[in-house]
Scaffold this active site. Structure first.
Site: not given
Ligand code: BDR
Ligand code: CA
Length: 321
Positions: A240
């Site tokens: 992500h």
């Molecule tokens: C986002 O939420 C967190 O768990 C990850 O680091 C990322 O920034 C994904 O939904």
């Protein structure tokens, strides 16, 4: 080459940690600091994790500045189910020798923005509480922000409710301050990040390479896979937060468009992103950001591998110096 001054606001976090590696490895950035926020885990834990990543990379000169320990309207809800008790479960790293920088994140961002001779780029890959605090407290500095690259949102699915993504869902009011700021915001949401995966069969690329950074990434992936591959059935681990950083190095890897983006605050749609992507009939003058939905995955993966390689050789050079 003129380096891009950036501050990364994050909540490490497995994918945050890999995003930090990319930023640390790139000579395109003048990394002015890392600010931390509560999100994947408590503020104390995300701050400790950021310090650990810097120590691993022998980059302890980079300041880590803690910010808000809770969203604006409620207590933080951490993602222990995804990132574990420590927020970065899996790799075993030593306790850092360095301490957090004694300033408050929003104040630190303001200070750096003010000092910076050119416009600053902000990267926000956790709940947006710190960035919104800065934007609300220092309106006269908005004109000195070049743009904000965020990991957050998504339109075709959520990961905390059927519509809401974790970073936006944890602090929707803060996310709305960011989208309504009139600063160009580049959104890397679940639409693109679920395509930016490291596939299960690619984990061995990292495991087979020597060096602490490759091994760190391999350990992160093994733990991250419990949730993403084991429980959620994805073919790999979504990187992500790396999307928000990688796009500053090479935006041509990503596919997206200019759009109107907003955040819902009420009822069942609380924390959902609203993005106007209609093929016809859009009000072009309403556009307030850029929304991305695809990535050239092989090039993205190569950037992660190259970043690890670069850090390994920097670490070796420091050890031999
Ligand atoms: C986002 O939420 C967190 O768990 C990850 O680091 C990322 O920034 C994904 O939904
Ligand atoms: Ca994050």
């Amino acid at each position: 080459m003129n380096k891009t001054p950036i501050i990364i606001d994050c909540d490490p976090g497995h994918d945050d940690a890999i995003a930090l590696l990319i930023a640390l490895a790139s000579d395109k950035f003048d990394l002015r600091g890392i600010t931390t926020v509560a999100g994947n885990q408590t503020l104390a834990k995300t701050t400790l994790n950021a310090l650990k990543v810097l120590e691993l990379c022998k980059r302890t000169e980079v300041k880590v500045v803690p910010g808000r320990s809770n969203p604006f309207m409620k207590e933080v809800i951490v993602a222990k189910d995804v990132h574990g008790e420590s927020g970065m479960d899996g790799p075993v790293l030593p306790t850092p020798t360095t301490k957090p920088y004694p300033m408050f994140a929003a104040e630190f961002i303001a200070d750096e923005v003010e000092k910076c001779p050119t416009k600053m780029t902000l990267v926000a890959v956790g709940p947006f509480t710190n960035i919104a605090t800065f934007l609300l407290a220092y309106p006269h500095l908005h004109s000195k922000i070049e743009k904000i690259h965020v990991m957050g949102g998504g339109i075709y699915e959520g990961n905390r409710t059927y519509l809401a993504e974790f970073n936006v869902w944890n602090d929707p009011e803060a996310a709305k301050v960011v989208t309504n700021s009139k600063i160009p915001v580049h959104f890397f949401g679940l639409d693109v990040t679920h395509r930016a995966v490291i596939l299960k069969e690619e984990f061995e690329i990292f495991r087979n390479e020597k060096g602490p950074v490759f091994q760190f990434v391999a350990d992160l992936l093994d733990f991250f896979a419990i949730c993403y591959i084991g429980e959620r059935g994805l073919p790999g681990c979504p990187m992500h937060d790396s999307c928000a950083v990688a796009s500053l190095i090479d935006l041509s890897m990503f596919v997206g468009e200019e759009a109107f983006i907003d955040v819902e605050l009420d009822g069942k749609t609380r924390g959902a992103c609203v993005v106007d992507l209609r093929p016809v009939g859009r009000r072009v003058d309403a556009n307030n950001g850029f929304f991305y939905y695809d990535v050239d995955r092989p090039r993205f993966l190569q950037l992660i591998i190259d970043s690890c390689r670069r850090l390994e050789s920097d670490i070796k050079a420091k050890e031999q110096a």
